[in-house]
Structure formats: structure tokens, C-alpha cells
Motif scaffolding. Sequence first.
Motif, PDB file in Angstrom:
ATOM      1  N   LEU A 206      -0.167  12.969 -53.688  1.00  0.00           N
ATOM      2  CA  LEU A 206       0.943  13.464 -52.943  1.00  0.00           C
ATOM      3  C   LEU A 206       1.119  12.462 -51.811  1.00  0.00           C
ATOM      4  CD1 LEU A 206      -1.306  16.768 -52.343  1.00  0.00           C
ATOM      5  CD2 LEU A 206       0.928  16.602 -52.519  1.00  0.00           C
ATOM      6  N   THR A 207       0.544  11.431 -51.902  1.00  0.00           N
ATOM      7  CA  THR A 207       0.404  10.454 -50.459  1.00  0.00           C
ATOM      8  C   THR A 207       1.330   9.297 -50.707  1.00  0.00           C
ATOM      9  OG1 THR A 207      -1.474   9.435 -51.123  1.00  0.00           O
ATOM     10  CG2 THR A 207      -1.273  11.483 -49.440  1.00  0.00           C
ATOM     11  N   GLY A 208       1.864   9.505 -51.699  1.00  0.00           N
ATOM     12  CA  GLY A 208       3.154   8.381 -52.301  1.00  0.00           C
ATOM     13  C   GLY A 208       4.123   7.784 -52.209  1.00  0.00           C
ATOM     14  N   ARG A 209       4.863   8.844 -50.999  1.00  0.00           N
ATOM     15  CA  ARG A 209       6.369   8.579 -50.442  1.00  0.00           C
ATOM     16  C   ARG A 209       6.342   7.022 -49.600  1.00  0.00           C
ATOM     17  NH1 ARG A 209       8.067  13.716 -49.919  1.00  0.00           N
ATOM     18  NH2 ARG A 209       9.631  13.317 -48.234  1.00  0.00           N
ATOM     19  N   GLY A 210       6.886   5.923 -50.168  1.00  0.00           N
ATOM     20  CA  GLY A 210       6.921   4.929 -50.025  1.00  0.00           C
ATOM     21  C   GLY A 210       8.024   5.252 -48.287  1.00  0.00           C
ATOM     22  N   GLN A 211       7.763   3.300 -47.677  1.00  0.00           N
ATOM     23  CA  GLN A 211       8.237   3.097 -46.588  1.00  0.00           C
ATOM     24  C   GLN A 211       9.264   2.993 -47.320  1.00  0.00           C
ATOM     25  OE1 GLN A 211       9.839   3.486 -43.647  1.00  0.00           O
ATOM     26  NE2 GLN A 211       7.464   2.587 -42.470  1.00  0.00           N
ATOM     27  N   ILE A 212      11.257   3.463 -46.518  1.00  0.00           N
ATOM     28  CA  ILE A 212      12.209   2.914 -46.371  1.00  0.00           C
ATOM     29  C   ILE A 212      12.416   1.944 -46.706  1.00  0.00           C
ATOM     30  CG2 ILE A 212      14.855   2.997 -46.034  1.00  0.00           C
ATOM     31  CD1 ILE A 212      13.466   5.513 -44.031  1.00  0.00           C
ATOM     32  N   ASP A 232      27.013  16.749 -41.967  1.00  0.00           N
ATOM     33  CA  ASP A 232      26.333  15.517 -40.279  1.00  0.00           C
ATOM     34  C   ASP A 232      25.665  15.721 -39.549  1.00  0.00           C
ATOM     35  OD1 ASP A 232      27.362  18.002 -39.434  1.00  0.00           O
ATOM     36  OD2 ASP A 232      28.870  16.945 -38.520  1.00  0.00           O
ATOM     37  N   GLY A 233      24.665  16.563 -40.231  1.00  0.00           N
ATOM     38  CA  GLY A 233      23.215  16.726 -38.910  1.00  0.00           C
ATOM     39  C   GLY A 233      22.080  15.896 -39.341  1.00  0.00           C
ATOM     40  N   PRO A 234      20.967  15.644 -39.046  1.00  0.00           N
ATOM     41  CA  PRO A 234      19.814  14.559 -38.734  1.00  0.00           C
ATOM     42  C   PRO A 234      19.643  14.278 -39.984  1.00  0.00           C
ATOM     43  CG  PRO A 234      19.699  17.129 -37.538  1.00  0.00           C
ATOM     44  CD  PRO A 234      20.697  17.365 -38.160  1.00  0.00           C
ATOM     45  N   ILE A 235      18.663  13.666 -40.045  1.00  0.00           N
ATOM     46  CA  ILE A 235      18.402  12.397 -40.905  1.00  0.00           C
ATOM     47  C   ILE A 235      17.583  12.203 -40.778  1.00  0.00           C
ATOM     48  CG2 ILE A 235      18.833  11.165 -43.069  1.00  0.00           C
ATOM     49  CD1 ILE A 235      21.427  10.346 -42.664  1.00  0.00           C
ATOM     50  N   GLU A 236      16.233  13.057 -41.827  1.00  0.00           N
ATOM     51  CA  GLU A 236      14.376  12.942 -41.366  1.00  0.00           C
ATOM     52  C   GLU A 236      14.366  11.869 -42.265  1.00  0.00           C
ATOM     53  OE1 GLU A 236      14.042  17.553 -39.822  1.00  0.00           O
ATOM     54  OE2 GLU A 236      13.374  16.685 -42.107  1.00  0.00           O
ATOM     55  N   VAL A 237      13.363  11.477 -41.659  1.00  0.00           N
ATOM     56  CA  VAL A 237      12.073  10.259 -42.517  1.00  0.00           C
ATOM     57  C   VAL A 237      10.548  11.268 -42.812  1.00  0.00           C
ATOM     58  CG1 VAL A 237      11.193   8.083 -43.305  1.00  0.00           C
ATOM     59  CG2 VAL A 237      14.016   8.300 -42.314  1.00  0.00           C
ATOM     60  N   GLU A 238      10.343  11.150 -43.859  1.00  0.00           N
ATOM     61  CA  GLU A 238       8.896  11.605 -43.898  1.00  0.00           C
ATOM     62  C   GLU A 238       7.840  11.108 -45.545  1.00  0.00           C
ATOM     63  OE1 GLU A 238       8.466  16.404 -44.692  1.00  0.00           O
ATOM     64  OE2 GLU A 238       8.798  15.375 -46.779  1.00  0.00           O
ATOM     65  N   LEU A 239       7.513  10.233 -44.243  1.00  0.00           N
ATOM     66  CA  LEU A 239       6.524   9.559 -45.189  1.00  0.00           C
ATOM     67  C   LEU A 239       4.930  10.435 -45.420  1.00  0.00           C
ATOM     68  CD1 LEU A 239       7.819   6.050 -44.685  1.00  0.00           C
ATOM     69  CD2 LEU A 239       8.819   7.573 -46.368  1.00  0.00           C
ATOM     70  N   PHE A 240       4.428  10.089 -46.826  1.00  0.00           N
ATOM     71  CA  PHE A 240       3.129  10.751 -46.436  1.00  0.00           C
ATOM     72  C   PHE A 240       2.436   9.491 -47.541  1.00  0.00           C
ATOM     73  CE2 PHE A 240       3.459  15.469 -47.531  1.00  0.00           C
ATOM     74  CZ  PHE A 240       4.561  15.772 -46.694  1.00  0.00           C
ATOM     75  N   ASN A 241       1.273   8.659 -46.619  1.00  0.00           N
ATOM     76  CA  ASN A 241       1.216   6.967 -47.260  1.00  0.00           C
ATOM     77  C   ASN A 241       0.262   6.870 -46.070  1.00  0.00           C
ATOM     78  OD1 ASN A 241       1.115   4.449 -47.232  1.00  0.00           O
ATOM     79  ND2 ASN A 241       2.856   4.782 -48.582  1.00  0.00           N
ATOM     80  N   ASP A 242      -1.367   7.022 -46.946  1.00  0.00           N
ATOM     81  CA  ASP A 242      -2.863   6.511 -46.370  1.00  0.00           C
ATOM     82  C   ASP A 242      -2.677   5.636 -46.571  1.00  0.00           C
ATOM     83  OD1 ASP A 242      -3.905   8.496 -47.019  1.00  0.00           O
ATOM     84  OD2 ASP A 242      -4.095   8.724 -49.437  1.00  0.00           O
ATOM     85  N   GLY A 243      -1.838   3.943 -46.357  1.00  0.00           N
ATOM     86  CA  GLY A 243      -1.552   2.814 -45.682  1.00  0.00           C
ATOM     87  C   GLY A 243      -1.319   3.198 -44.053  1.00  0.00           C
ATOM     88  N   LEU A 244       0.224   3.541 -44.046  1.00  0.00           N
ATOM     89  CA  LEU A 244       0.969   4.436 -42.985  1.00  0.00           C
ATOM     90  C   LEU A 244       0.145   4.655 -41.807  1.00  0.00           C
ATOM     91  CD1 LEU A 244       4.738   4.867 -44.306  1.00  0.00           C
ATOM     92  CD2 LEU A 244       3.072   2.431 -43.392  1.00  0.00           C
ATOM     93  N   TRP A 245      -0.909   5.737 -42.839  1.00  0.00           N
ATOM     94  CA  TRP A 245      -1.308   6.073 -41.905  1.00  0.00           C
ATOM     95  C   TRP A 245      -2.716   5.649 -41.269  1.00  0.00           C
ATOM     96  CZ3 TRP A 245      -1.430  11.056 -45.492  1.00  0.00           C
ATOM     97  CH2 TRP A 245      -0.712  11.775 -45.636  1.00  0.00           C
ATOM     98  N   ALA A 246      -2.962   4.496 -41.745  1.00  0.00           N
ATOM     99  CA  ALA A 246      -4.395   4.268 -41.633  1.00  0.00           C
ATOM    100  C   ALA A 246      -3.804   2.758 -40.158  1.00  0.00           C
ATOM    101  CB  ALA A 246      -4.980   3.175 -42.543  1.00  0.00           C
TER     102      ALA A 246
END
Length: 265
Positions: A206-212, A232-246
Amino acid sequence: MTVKQLSLPELAKVCGELGIGSVGLWREPVQAYGVEATARLVGDAGLTVTTLCRGGFFTALDPAERARALDDNRAAIDEAATLGTDTLVLVSGGLPPGSRDLHGARERIADALAELGPYGAERGVRLAIEPLHPMYAADRCVVSTLAQALDLAERFPADQVGVTVDTYHIWWDDTAPAQIARAGAAGRIHTFQLADWTTPLPAGVLTGRGQIGDGAIDMREWRGYVEAAGYDGPIEVELFNDGLWARDGREVLAETAARFVEHVL
């Protein structure tokens, strides 16, 4: 969720400092802070809520469990309306325990959409089916491709049900560009999300989503597909990543914005 280590007030403050004007929210922190309080917070900060995540989990066999899921999704639609977003992202649900019936599970999703689509339309909220990578099909989402998501969505009006295009989940599928064009032609791309694919995947995946920019996905190419489809709507960045959360949340948000400019724009 990219910076879930930040409280909602901290998130609003940092978005203001970095010039980020829109945010996609998840229900759990919104409910913890209070839905109406969150609506006031983001409004006072000048933030637009792009989407609310998540509704769904429609595949249960037990009637009481299905009824609870429908009630929870009606609540999610109400929450989205209060927050001022027109889009509720759906994770449809995996196979019930002991079941191997993918077709039946997908039909139960359609049954739920038939009830929830009009409810959302009355409140100005669209439902966006998000196909998840096939590794999640058993336990989280039996909708694995954009084609499957569109086959469900197209049973209903486009202003009620569309799809979420998420690079993390569809980048491997060589039919996805044609399906993006199909979705765009019908006005069914309700949101576009980015996350990179990095390996090895962590335990639980689940937490394998990498930084762009850290992985295998050509973000600019996928942006081109959705723009060519008329989105032409919003572009979201959605990252589940333990390293980023730390890490420090402000630092992560600033890095994510810089990566977006470098790899997407």
C-alpha cells in the motif's frame, strides 16, 4: 495523504506559504477535525478542495453490510458537498471472503452506483471510479483497468459517474491511452492523479507509491494523454510512502511541487 504527517491546519498554512491553491482531502483526517470545521479552514485559507477520497467498498455479499456501505457512501457524498468539491473518489472493494466471483462483485458495484449516482447528483457531487492495479483485485478493488471502470460508469449519466485516472495504477496497461480518450470523449475523466512506480514494493504494497521522478512512469506523457482527451481540471499528486511520511511535511510538499514542475509541466 502525501503529507499526512501535517495536521489540517498545518497543511493549510504550508499550502499558503508555497502558493498551492488546491488540495485533495481524505475522509479520515476530515472527520477527525470535523467536516464543517474543515470546510471553514480551507475556505479561510483560500484553498479549493479538488476531490474527497474515498467512498466505495460495495462488494459485500451480506445485505446488512451492503446497507452499511451505502449509508457510509451517502455520508461521504454529503461530506464532499460540505467541503465544496464536486468529486468523490471510489475504491470499489475487493472479493468478499471466500468468493472467487469477480463478475458478481462488479455487478454489486453497479447496483450501488445506481442508488448513489442520483443521490450525488442532487448534491452536486460526481462519483469517480478509480481502477486499482491488479495486485489489489482480491482484497481492495475488483476494478483493475480503465476499460472495466468505464464499462461500469457508462451505465449511468456522465454527470453522475466517471473515472479517476491514476498513473500508479494504469501505467502498465497499453490499452489505457485509448481508454483515456474514450473517457474524455464522454466527459467522464473526473480527476487525474499522479504517483510514480518504484521497486521493490514494500510489504503490504500500500505504501509503495513513489515520489514523482523516482520511478518508471513518464508523467509528461500521461499528462499529454489526458489533455488530448479534453481534460483541463486539477492534477493531484497522491503518494503513500513511509519514507516521505517520516520527513518534515513542509519539505516534502515543497519537493513534490518542484518535482511536479520538473516532470509534469
